[in-house]
Motif scaffolding. Structure first.
Motif, PDB file in Angstrom:
ATOM      1  N   GLN A   1     -36.136  12.355  48.672  1.00 57.05           N
ATOM      2  CA  GLN A   1     -36.169  13.485  47.744  1.00 57.05           C
ATOM      3  C   GLN A   1     -35.103  13.316  46.663  1.00 57.05           C
ATOM      4  O   GLN A   1     -35.362  13.490  45.484  1.00 57.05           O
ATOM      5  CB  GLN A   1     -35.935  14.796  48.511  1.00 57.05           C
ATOM      6  N   GLU A   2     -33.931  12.972  47.095  1.00 57.81           N
ATOM      7  CA  GLU A   2     -32.823  12.824  46.155  1.00 57.81           C
ATOM      8  C   GLU A   2     -33.107  11.693  45.164  1.00 57.81           C
ATOM      9  O   GLU A   2     -32.865  11.812  43.960  1.00 57.81           O
ATOM     10  CB  GLU A   2     -31.531  12.539  46.931  1.00 57.81           C
TER      11      GLU A   2
ATOM     12  N   GLN B   1     -35.895  12.858  42.739  1.00 56.12           N
ATOM     13  CA  GLN B   1     -35.379  13.839  41.772  1.00 56.12           C
ATOM     14  C   GLN B   1     -34.475  13.157  40.758  1.00 56.12           C
ATOM     15  O   GLN B   1     -34.512  13.441  39.570  1.00 56.12           O
ATOM     16  CB  GLN B   1     -34.618  14.948  42.519  1.00 56.12           C
ATOM     17  N   THR B   2     -33.670  12.254  41.240  1.00 56.22           N
ATOM     18  CA  THR B   2     -32.744  11.576  40.338  1.00 56.22           C
ATOM     19  C   THR B   2     -33.490  10.716  39.327  1.00 56.22           C
ATOM     20  O   THR B   2     -33.168  10.693  38.140  1.00 56.22           O
ATOM     21  CB  THR B   2     -31.789  10.682  41.149  1.00 56.22           C
TER      22      THR B   2
ATOM     23  N   GLN C   1     -36.552  11.103  38.340  1.00 56.23           N
ATOM     24  CA  GLN C   1     -37.518  11.812  37.499  1.00 56.23           C
ATOM     25  C   GLN C   1     -36.860  12.816  36.575  1.00 56.23           C
ATOM     26  O   GLN C   1     -37.504  13.351  35.689  1.00 56.23           O
ATOM     27  CB  GLN C   1     -38.566  12.521  38.391  1.00 56.23           C
ATOM     28  N   ASN C   2     -35.561  13.087  36.780  1.00 60.56           N
ATOM     29  CA  ASN C   2     -34.912  14.038  35.877  1.00 60.56           C
ATOM     30  C   ASN C   2     -34.316  13.328  34.674  1.00 60.56           C
ATOM     31  O   ASN C   2     -33.986  12.157  34.749  1.00 60.56           O
ATOM     32  CB  ASN C   2     -33.792  14.768  36.643  1.00 60.56           C
TER      33      ASN C   2
END
Ligand SMILES: [Zn+2]
Ligand SMILES: [Zn+2]
Length: 140
Positions: A132-133, A136-137, A139-140
């Motif tokens: 998840q991390e 998220q990292t 894709q942000n």
């Protein structure tokens, strides 16, 4: 007036027999011997109809999917940027204290499609939070 039932040799009696070769009718062995004194031939068989060859079905040409160069470039570009983002993520640094995790992440990032590789990591127990991390990292 000729009848098919008339002997074709003597034309004087009804034909009781037929020549096994040419199928002409004859009335007796005597007439048959007369008939056999001359060469007879079997009636010409009907010419065989030419069988039209079935047209070969046109095989659909298998189209080879063209490689989208832009997509490939996009992946490489994302990969480079993702690596930078990952290096700035404090949470990831915490998670990556585990050397075995670092090995897995390094392998995933070395994959031509890192996002997919990371997602596949999620299917392994214990990697959900890390995955998840990572996603998220990246894709942000
Ligand atoms: Zn006869
Ligand atoms: Zn005959």
């Amino acid at each position: 007036m000729s009848s098919t039932t008339q002997c074709t040799i003597c034309h004087d009696a009804a034909s009781k027999y037929k020549c096994p070769k040419c199928f002409v009718g004859y009335c007796s062995v005597k007439c048959f011997k007369i008939h056999k004194s001359e060469p007879c031939a079997a009636p010409a068989p009907e010419p065989p109809k030419p069988t039209p060859k079935p047209k070969p079905k046109q095989q659909a040409s298998a189209k080879v999917p063209e490689i989208d160069d832009e997509e490939e470039e996009e992946k490489h570009r994302l990969k480079a940027e993702d690596l930078k983002k990952l290096g700035t993520s404090i949470r990831l640094k915490e998670l990556l204290q585990d050397p075995s995790l670092r090995t897995l992440i390094a392998a995933a990032l070395a994959d031509p499609d890192p996002i997919s590789a990371i997602r596949s990591l999620r299917q392994q127990t214990g990697f959900e939070e890390l995955a998840q991390e990572l996603i998220q990292t990246t894709q942000n």
